[in-house]
Design an enzyme around this catalytic site. Structure first.
Site, PDB file in Angstrom:
ATOM      1  N   ARG A 196       0.513  14.694  13.410  1.00  0.00           N
ATOM      2  CA  ARG A 196       0.996  14.530  12.044  1.00  0.00           C
ATOM      3  C   ARG A 196       0.985  15.817  11.208  1.00  0.00           C
ATOM      4  NH1 ARG A 196      -1.362   8.962   9.674  1.00  0.00           N
ATOM      5  NH2 ARG A 196       0.563   8.966   8.473  1.00  0.00           N
TER       6      ARG A 196
ATOM      7  N   LYS B 268       0.832  -1.211   0.000  1.00  0.00           N
ATOM      8  CA  LYS B 268       0.000   0.000   0.000  1.00  0.00           C
ATOM      9  C   LYS B 268       0.867   1.263   0.000  1.00  0.00           C
ATOM     10  CE  LYS B 268      -1.691   1.439   4.144  1.00  0.00           C
ATOM     11  NZ  LYS B 268      -1.434   2.829   4.555  1.00  0.00           N
ATOM     12  N   ASN B 269       1.845   1.296   0.912  1.00  0.00           N
ATOM     13  CA  ASN B 269       2.601   2.537   1.077  1.00  0.00           C
ATOM     14  C   ASN B 269       3.634   2.763  -0.026  1.00  0.00           C
ATOM     15  OD1 ASN B 269       1.052   3.094   3.250  1.00  0.00           O
ATOM     16  ND2 ASN B 269       2.588   2.562   4.802  1.00  0.00           N
TER      17      ASN B 269
ATOM     18  N   ARG C   9      -8.492  -0.661   4.695  1.00  0.00           N
ATOM     19  CA  ARG C   9      -7.580   0.352   4.160  1.00  0.00           C
ATOM     20  C   ARG C   9      -6.230  -0.269   3.810  1.00  0.00           C
ATOM     21  NH1 ARG C   9      -7.319   5.889   7.383  1.00  0.00           N
ATOM     22  NH2 ARG C   9      -6.015   6.231   5.559  1.00  0.00           N
TER      23      ARG C   9
ATOM     24  N   CYS D 295      -4.825  13.043  13.116  1.00  0.00           N
ATOM     25  CA  CYS D 295      -5.573  11.821  12.846  1.00  0.00           C
ATOM     26  C   CYS D 295      -5.455  10.943  14.071  1.00  0.00           C
ATOM     27  CB  CYS D 295      -5.077  11.117  11.601  1.00  0.00           C
ATOM     28  SG  CYS D 295      -3.543  10.246  11.849  1.00  0.00           S
TER      29      CYS D 295
ATOM     30  N   ASP E  72       4.671   0.791  11.993  1.00  0.00           N
ATOM     31  CA  ASP E  72       3.497   0.105  11.450  1.00  0.00           C
ATOM     32  C   ASP E  72       3.407  -1.360  11.880  1.00  0.00           C
ATOM     33  OD1 ASP E  72       2.760   2.436  10.221  1.00  0.00           O
ATOM     34  OD2 ASP E  72       3.465   1.871   8.227  1.00  0.00           O
TER      35      ASP E  72
END
Ligand code: EPU
Length: 421
Positions: free
Chosen positions: A122, A22-23, A397, A117, A305
């Protein structure tokens, strides 16, 4: 809203293919805005964040087709509003990464300020300062960043904080700037390296990605590209923990061992067997896990993560572990939910002291963010009885069909559509 129900206690066995990251995919989607032609990406994971980015690109004028093979044509962007609206940016912060490419290629961008968030404040100050160093004129008004520049020009810029998105944003802008740029104290994550690699395939001249200094010689044009997305080291790590804590034996095909040394080292310290096999990693969970101490760090350190997932492993290990979160200020939201399932975790500021072994008991829990949700799934896999996880849109997500894939490894896990909560 969907929910996931897990009946814990099954050992995981078998083979699972790790998806594209994803990233890595998200910044590559943004990079298309720099190109003069069509870009095609393969092994794109089917995730809601990827769809959100596609929606943003479409709102900017891109033509998009496909899913796992994703084709993006940016040639309709030039007359568009060049704006990333609040509704899209608030659901996904990675949206701010369109700013550098829009500014470099079209001379202006209007991007909503993301605000905080779930996992922390952030800010994007480093993105903005880096773009200013390249000559952008930046104004903040009515909750939006208004950025303009006739032609960005190369410069030297030192990041105050190591930031993945900031490095990517400024690197993309510099790729089309006039002259040479030197970026110092940059993020070294594999996803930054992947972006540099693809930009170079498009015609950019970028050197040093993966080290603390990136040098860029600006070019006038970038062309379309075809590229297969790098495998997801965080998805791989999450499945590795699942295998480890269920005393399983799982082969993770395409798991990028070269990018996972910090995670593999901690798993091995805990007594988990991890070995390279073919193009992947085999993970064998021991009967008894040993406690570990983990501190999250920018790459090549232990990734934030994976912090929530490794914490579940620590809870079932025999003894006391310490987990320190240094990247985000509010990334322990999984802790109260894990405690409701029986974990003994004491948090003081950015340090969690975990006392194991926990014999988890299933209950109803609430997902709060992507990686926190993954940790609840992991706890559910080893809990006695049923664990019901609500708000699974957080999982969607970043994990494609996690229920189906864990079921293929032997987990008893079901997703129910349209459940309330
Ligand atoms: N920061 C600043 N100023 C800035 C930018 C960042 O102070 O201008 C701070 C942040 O507040 C944070 C730290 O620097 O405390 C690191 O943030 P970074 O910018 O590196 O994070 P990001 O680019 O917003 C990406 C990943 C995250 C991952 C972090 C750290 C993407 C799309 N997101 O976010 O992934 O946690 O890097 O590795 O690449 C996830 O996948 O669950 C996820 C949150």
């Amino acid at each position: 809203m969907d929910k996931i129900v897990i009946e814990g206690g099954k050992r995981l066995n078998g083979t699972i293919a790790v998806n594209g990251a994803k990233n890595a995919a998200l910044p590559l989607q943004c990079a298309v805005l720099l190109a003069d032609g069509v870009c095609t990406f393969r092994r794109v994971p089917r995730l809601s964040d990827i769809e959100t980015m596609n929606r943003l690109l479409q709102s900017l004028g891109c033509d998009i087709a496909g899913e796992q093979t994703l084709t993006i044509d940016p040639r309709g962007v030039n007359e568009g509003p060049l704006e990333a609206a609040y509704d899209l940016v608030k659901t996904m912060r990675a949206s701010v990464t369109v700013m550098g490419p829009l500014l470099a290629r079209y001379g202006r961008a209007k991007v909503s300020l993301p605000g905080g968030c779930a996992i922390g404040a952030r800010p994007i100050d480093q993105h903005l300062r880096g773009l200013e160093a390249l000559g952008a004129d930046i104004e903040l008004s009515h909750g939006y960043v208004h950025a303009q520049a006739r032609r960005l020009r190369g410069a030297q810029f030192v990041f105050d904080t190591i930031t993945v998105g900031g490095t990517q944003n400024v690197m993309m802008a510099a790729a089309l700037a006039k002259g040479s740029t030197r970026l110092e104290n940059v993020a070294r994550e594999p996803e930054v390296q992947e972006l540099a690699l693809v930009l170079n395939k498009m015609g950019a001249k970028i050197d040093g990605a993966g080290t603390p200094v990136i040098e860029i010689e600006g070019v006038d044009h970038l062309r379309g590209v075809e590229h297969v997305i790098l495998p997801d080291r965080i998805e791989a790590g999450t499945f590795m923990v699942a295998a480890a804590i269920t005393r399983g034996n799982v082969l993770l095909e395409h798991a990028p061992l070269d990018h996972m040394h910090a995670v593999v080292t901690k798993l091995e310290e805990a007594g988990v067997e991890c070995r390279a096999e073919g193009h992947g990693i085999r993970v064998i969970g021991p009967d008894r896990l040993t406690p570990i101490d983990v501190s999250t760090q920018p790459h090549p350190g232990f990734p934030t993560d994976m912090q929530a997932q490794i914490m579940v492993l620590a809870t079932v290990a025999h003894g006391q572990s310490t987990i320190i979160e240094t990247i985000f200020e509010n990334r322990f939201m999984h802790v109260p939910e894990l405690c409701r399932m029986g974990a003994q975790i004491h948090v003081n500021a950015n340090t969690a002291v975990v006392r194991g072994p926990t014999h988890y008991g299933g209950t109803t829990v609430m997902a709060t963010d992507l990686r926190a949700s993954a940790s609840l799934v992991l706890a559910g896999l080893v809990a006695r009885g049923k664990t019901e996880i609500r708000r699974v849109y957080h999982l969607d997500r970043g994990y494609e069909a996690i229920d189906v894939r864990l079921r293929e490894l032997g987990a008893e896990i079901q997703r129910y559509h349209g459940a309330r909560g």
